[in-house]
Enzyme design. Sequence first.
Site, mmCIF file in Angstrom:
data_model
loop_
_atom_site.group_PDB
_atom_site.id
_atom_site.type_symbol
_atom_site.label_atom_id
_atom_site.label_comp_id
_atom_site.label_asym_id
_atom_site.label_seq_id
_atom_site.Cartn_x
_atom_site.Cartn_y
_atom_site.Cartn_z
ATOM 1 N N SER A 277 32.972 47.258 -79.221
ATOM 2 C CA SER A 277 31.754 46.479 -79.382
ATOM 3 C C SER A 277 31.286 45.930 -78.028
ATOM 4 O O SER A 277 31.188 46.682 -77.067
ATOM 5 C CB SER A 277 31.993 45.357 -80.404
ATOM 6 O OG SER A 277 30.785 44.795 -80.836
ATOM 7 N N LYS A 281 31.300 47.578 -73.954
ATOM 8 C CA LYS A 281 30.354 47.589 -72.834
ATOM 9 C C LYS A 281 31.077 47.201 -71.548
ATOM 10 O O LYS A 281 30.904 47.823 -70.495
ATOM 11 C CB LYS A 281 29.203 46.605 -73.108
ATOM 12 C CG LYS A 281 28.523 46.722 -74.463
ATOM 13 C CD LYS A 281 27.438 45.656 -74.630
ATOM 14 C CE LYS A 281 27.112 45.344 -76.081
ATOM 15 N NZ LYS A 281 26.593 46.449 -76.853
ATOM 16 N N TRP A 368 23.759 50.017 -86.450
ATOM 17 C CA TRP A 368 23.283 49.043 -85.461
ATOM 18 C C TRP A 368 23.620 49.499 -84.041
ATOM 19 O O TRP A 368 22.840 49.294 -83.119
ATOM 20 C CB TRP A 368 23.927 47.692 -85.757
ATOM 21 C CG TRP A 368 23.476 46.535 -84.911
ATOM 22 C CD1 TRP A 368 24.224 45.859 -84.014
ATOM 23 C CD2 TRP A 368 22.196 45.908 -84.923
ATOM 24 N NE1 TRP A 368 23.493 44.842 -83.436
ATOM 25 C CE2 TRP A 368 22.236 44.845 -83.982
ATOM 26 C CE3 TRP A 368 21.014 46.136 -85.624
ATOM 27 C CZ2 TRP A 368 21.144 44.020 -83.730
ATOM 28 C CZ3 TRP A 368 19.920 45.312 -85.376
ATOM 29 C CH2 TRP A 368 19.991 44.273 -84.435
ATOM 30 N N HIS A 418 31.709 49.223 -88.484
ATOM 31 C CA HIS A 418 31.914 48.742 -87.113
ATOM 32 C C HIS A 418 33.249 48.017 -87.035
ATOM 33 O O HIS A 418 33.393 46.882 -87.470
ATOM 34 C CB HIS A 418 30.765 47.797 -86.741
ATOM 35 C CG HIS A 418 30.828 47.288 -85.325
ATOM 36 N ND1 HIS A 418 30.457 48.047 -84.254
ATOM 37 C CD2 HIS A 418 31.204 46.081 -84.821
ATOM 38 C CE1 HIS A 418 30.605 47.349 -83.141
ATOM 39 N NE2 HIS A 418 31.055 46.142 -83.461
#
Length: 676
Positions: A277, A281, A368, A418
Amino acid sequence: MRYATTATLFLLAAMTSPMLAPHAAEPNYDEAAVGNSTLPEVLAGPDGKPVSSAEAWKKTARPHQFELLEKFVYGRRLPAVPVTVVGDMERADVTLPGEIAAVRIQATLKLGEAADALTTEVLLYLPKDMPKATSTNTPHRVPVFLTLNFRGNHAEHADPAIRLSTAWMPDDKASAIVDHRATEASRGTSGQRWPVEAMLARGFGMATAYCGDVFPDRADGRTASALKSLGRPVEGSLPPDEPGAIATWAWQLSRILDWLVTLPEVDPAQVIVVGHSRLGKAAVWAGASDERFSMVVSNESGCGGAALSRRNFGETVAVITSRFPHWFCPAFATYADRETELPCDQHTLLAMIAPRPLVVASAVEDRWADPRGEFLSGVAAEPAWKLFGLTGLGTKDYPAVDKPVGESITYYVRTGRHELLSYDWQRFADVADRTLSKQTSPQADGYPAFHPLQSPLPVKPPADAIVLLPERVDATTDLKTFVGMGGGPIDWKVDDGTLLVQTTEKHANHIISTMLFRDADIHAEFMTSPEAKGNSGLYLHGHYEMQIYDSFGVQPPTDQDEGSLYRFGKPIVNASLPTGQWQVYDIRFIAPRRDAAGTIVKPGSVTAWLNGRLVQNELRFTEPRSPYTPYKHGVTDYLQGVEKCLLATGEGPLFLQDHGSPTRFRNVWIKRLDTP
């Protein structure tokens, strides 16, 4: 579809509808509404033209693309700082569920020397019952997965001895976080995300730390972050390229890596950075910023991670920068509603990982994070791997669910939502097993573990090293640490702070260290020249040559390319850099043992690192094979005496070789491993 040039994006469905506004009340999940978009050229250099070679990529295009990501998305890369262990490092043998024998290590790391430098708590599990190396009193070294966590180390596993974090955390009923602090009930609440036992059973170590140690994940977290101790502004108006939380978390990962590679059980050439998540990044940015990470894993990192910003699907730049204004540099928010004007996109972020292995993982229900946008980003990044003669994904067809595809880039979209699951970790381990060398560096003859730091250059010599050349050589430097072939003063030139080979027609103007050694760790920084293919070398005892040569991009490398022990063994990998760049060797040399008659009764060995990569792994050797050794080529009375002494005592010098190329040297030092 064209990815190597304009990388026009279009999906399987017809795309004729206009792009939805990013501020729409509901996110767009309609592929037909995504529209067409053109990506920036991933291989473009500063002149806008795509490069066509790995050398040009490393020298021009990659630095240019990296700078765009710094300027418009993540902010400027934060500097390395010294990392020290505060107090005692805890090391304990434990038995985990499933009768898994492990070593648990906990350490508090201080990140920097400033008075207000922050600390981070690191938790590391290592498999205990590991294969033994050549020495019975030192362990085999293992690959390690490194990841940050969201709720503290104690939440990652139910082990009651894990230190309970005292850092600020977002209130979370499910994680038993009350008044922004963890409680005893918080232990193990995120355990499904960190399957320690399964990975230990496969031979991997598992390391983690809490991201909030260096930047609390809240809009005003900057004032409590590590940025203050690094001299960065934490209040008021910020420069457009000022780094935020993502960059700070990436920096935290690199500083933990600084510590991990000092541990004797950890293979420094196989530390794999993983992130889920928002921390995905950070993991990819860490991998882009720090090429010491051998493999990079993005798990559902989405917008600002692996997913393309130009796709109006799921989370958008407008949404992410308004909800989480502290994550990115201020400039990124200015591209809300105008993502097509961004000078870069996330495919250039993924391209920064080349030629190392990359995993991009998605989940079907995680719309998403835009799974297809993550896949297309990998497709568009592939040209960077092709420059190195490697296949990235090798396909433009979106894969079936739970069916990983790709070679140097692996992509899969799994069943489910997720989350970071045991299924994901097994796929990460599969890729590591498939792509990373299983070579590890043992400890020969019982000496301490050998895993040298090779970045940043120049590397400071240890206190017990004997310096033959300083970091900067000048005209007044005492060069009596070397003599010429006849035993007199050397005639090599001092040029721009470096010692430059004085070449001769016979290629025999070597210089010889006045220091003699038997077993030793040897460090040398050098720069090759285009002339004569940058040909030079380090002659160990004058008998064995660690090759210096312009071998950038050579595949497969031979026993005459850089990284080889000349005529004995080719390098494990080609770690050579282009001419004009500083390179570094660190060599553990174990001399052969001879009897009174001079006959070798025990082979010698070389373990060598070149530019951060293990290139020789305890390679065994006996009598020299090269026809160009100084004792045979350009021999003098002085050298005959040196060799006679070598055969009698087992101690010899280091030669810097003249082979017709004006190679440069600096920062050369030797650390003896045995007593004089």
